[in-house]
Design an enzyme around this catalytic site. Structure first.
Site, PDB file in Angstrom:
ATOM      1  N   GLY A 177       2.347 -12.130   2.593  1.00  0.00           N
ATOM      2  CA  GLY A 177       3.635 -12.541   3.130  1.00  0.00           C
ATOM      3  C   GLY A 177       4.749 -11.541   2.939  1.00  0.00           C
ATOM      4  N   TYR A 203       1.925  17.933  12.392  1.00  0.00           N
ATOM      5  CA  TYR A 203       2.363  16.676  11.783  1.00  0.00           C
ATOM      6  C   TYR A 203       3.676  16.923  11.057  1.00  0.00           C
ATOM      7  CZ  TYR A 203      -2.516  15.649  12.734  1.00  0.00           C
ATOM      8  OH  TYR A 203      -3.734  15.487  13.360  1.00  0.00           O
ATOM      9  N   GLY A 249       4.300   9.227   5.471  1.00  0.00           N
ATOM     10  CA  GLY A 249       4.688   7.957   4.869  1.00  0.00           C
ATOM     11  C   GLY A 249       3.503   7.051   4.657  1.00  0.00           C
ATOM     12  N   HIS A 250       3.784   5.756   4.661  1.00  0.00           N
ATOM     13  CA  HIS A 250       2.741   4.742   4.469  1.00  0.00           C
ATOM     14  C   HIS A 250       3.347   3.388   4.799  1.00  0.00           C
ATOM     15  CE1 HIS A 250      -1.036   3.161   2.989  1.00  0.00           C
ATOM     16  NE2 HIS A 250      -1.413   4.376   2.654  1.00  0.00           N
ATOM     17  N   ASP A 251       2.490   2.447   5.179  1.00  0.00           N
ATOM     18  CA  ASP A 251       2.881   1.050   5.342  1.00  0.00           C
ATOM     19  C   ASP A 251       2.300   0.252   4.187  1.00  0.00           C
ATOM     20  OD1 ASP A 251       3.909   1.921   7.729  1.00  0.00           O
ATOM     21  OD2 ASP A 251       2.406   0.946   8.983  1.00  0.00           O
ATOM     22  N   GLY A 252       2.854  -0.933   3.960  1.00  0.00           N
ATOM     23  CA  GLY A 252       2.334  -1.795   2.912  1.00  0.00           C
ATOM     24  C   GLY A 252       2.362  -3.244   3.347  1.00  0.00           C
ATOM     25  N   SER A 290       0.787  -1.231   0.000  1.00  0.00           N
ATOM     26  CA  SER A 290       0.000   0.000   0.000  1.00  0.00           C
ATOM     27  C   SER A 290       0.817   1.278   0.000  1.00  0.00           C
ATOM     28  CB  SER A 290      -0.956  -0.007   1.190  1.00  0.00           C
ATOM     29  OG  SER A 290      -1.993  -0.943   0.963  1.00  0.00           O
TER      30      SER A 290
END
Length: 456
Positions: A308, A297, A301-304, A60
């Site tokens: 797995g 702020y 960013g972002h996580d993905g 993501s």
């Protein structure tokens, strides 16, 4: 002062072993220097080693690329953030006709549409795959009202991807390569398996650390590419993208991808997340954090996460520090948390706040919390045992292989709204928020994993 490459490599090697991660790639830009490290293997069966040139699925994090494409087209007058989606997609449908008629691109990019977000039906591999998937969204209901709260919504980004296709005239895959990968000089960025095959690639692993196995399903549906189902990249590629955002929209060679105003819009809060969640606010796809507690702020960013594989991007414009970690299984969350703290403390003098302390004396009122909470991805059954909450998640049939079956997580109270629980095989707790009240003063939603689950 940035960490030395040797120190980064040592940290990565140590944490990979401690967290049971098969392989990892790390890139850090601090000031004017790029440092890289890689460790482990691409595949536990083949034992091919990971190098800094290995491609991992970025999941993501792709949403930031999709948001960038949307903002480019807004600048060109081909899309608009605050008019209904139907101005671009006249046939757009979800179950709630009012939402379908009124929802905007901003709602989609800020995860505030309320549309059920986790729906990964395969719409095929033809160039009309994104268009076909958006047609399937007519079956989706609401987990909450439009604009009522934040709930992570993958499906909204497929709709945004289709808006890009209509406005740009190319399929999403071609648009992202032409408009972002090429100007950034990141040719290895791949959205299809046949592109990724040109490079060394990592495979995902399922199961718990010490009992990992190669995933039987390599990719999520190609129709969900604007969400992050297929893109693969080197860690340095993702850092190059973050450097562009930190430079006000200009690539390293001066090529402009976005205006400074569009970058600022991406990094301006559209909705605030539940208190002390792992994200503080959402801009236009961008995750936003106030690490120093000053009410502003400063980290983005972002996580993905795919099948797995997991990825993390953080960037701090004030110190010009960008961080990307890519992993292919195991307890990557704990690994990322340790590395983020180490890197940003050293390079930027800033680090994420610690989780709040639990209240051991809290006794849960069964009437408020007990019950079943669901979305399309899973049902979470909450029970009270000896005054303590236990949350047992049951994945929907389409997610059973990925989720690995039911998970029972005892919860500890921070207060009457916020609880912490650690999933089996993990070492860091996740947040569980019980939000809203119905006419019987029962919680209406359980907010977990960045997603709202509606009481059923």
């Amino acid at each position: 002062m940035p960490l030395s490459p040797a120190r980064l490599q040592d940290l990565l090697d140590t944490l990979t072993r401690q967290c049971g991660v098969p392989g990892a790639s790390l890139a850090v830009w601090a000031g004017d220097t790029l440092a890289e490290a890689a460790t482990g293997v691409c595949n536990l069966e083949t034992q091919v080693p990971v190098t800094p040139q290995t491609l991992f699925q970025i999941g993501s994090i792709t949403k930031l690329y999709t948001s960038t494409l949307c903002l480019q087209l807004v600048e060109e007058g081909k899309l608009a953030l605050d008019v209904p989606v139907r101005a671009t997609l006249p046939d757009f449908r979800v179950k709630d006709e009012a939402v379908a008629a009124e929802v905007t691109l901003r709602d989609l990019l800020a995860h505030r549409s309320g549309i059920e977000g986790d729906y990964f039906k395969d719409a095929g591999r033809g160039e009309d795959r994104v268009e076909k998937f958006v047609g399937l969204m007519a079956a989706l209901g609401q987990v909450h009202g439009r604009g009522e709260m934040f709930s992570y919504c993958n499906t909204g980004f497929v709709a945004a991807g289709r808006m890009i296709e209509v406005a740009d005239g190319r399929i999403w895959d071609k648009a992202v390569r032409a408009r972002i990968a090429k100007p950034l000089a990141t040719p290895a960025f791949s959205t299809l398996p046949e592109q990724a095959m040109r490079y060394r690639t990592a495979i995902g692993h399922l199961g718990q650390p010490g009992k990992l196995f190669v995933t039987p399903i390599v990719y999520l549906a190609q129709s969900n590419a604007p969400v992050g189902s297929t893109p693969m990249a080197m860690a340095r590629d993702v850092v190059a993208f973050a450097r562009m955002l930190m430079a006000g929209g200009a690539a390293a060679d001066g090529t402009r991808l976005l205006s400074p105003e569009s970058v600022a819009a991406m990094q301006t809060a559209n909705i605030v997340c539940p208190r002390r969640m792992n994200i503080d606010a959402i801009g236009l796809a961008a995750f936003m954090w106030d690490w120093d507690g000053d009410g502003k702020y400063e980290v983005f960013g972002h996580d993905g996460s795919t099948i797995g594989q997991a990825a993390w991007l953080r960037y701090h414009p004030a110190s010009r520090t960008a961080f990307c970690l890519l992993t292919n299984g195991g307890n990557g969350k704990a690994m990322a948390d340790s590395l983020i703290r180490e890197v940003f403390t050293e390079a930027a003098g800033i680090a994420p706040p610690e989780l709040p302390p639990v209240d051991e004396a809290f006794i849960a009122d069964p009437a408020r919390y007990e019950g079943r909470y669901a979305n399309t991805m899973e049902t979470i059954e909450v029970t009270v045992e000896e005054g303590r909450l236990v949350a047992t998640s049951h994945p929907a049939p389409d997610y059973a292989v990925i989720a690995g079956g039911a998970k029972r997580v005892p919860l500890q109270a921070v207060d009457a709204e916020l609880f912490l629980g650690t999933a089996p095989g993990m070492t860091l707790p996740q947040t569980y928020h019980f939000l809203g009240s119905d006419t019987a003063d029962r919680a209406r939603w359980l907010h977990q994993g960045a997603r709202a689950h509606k009481r059923v």
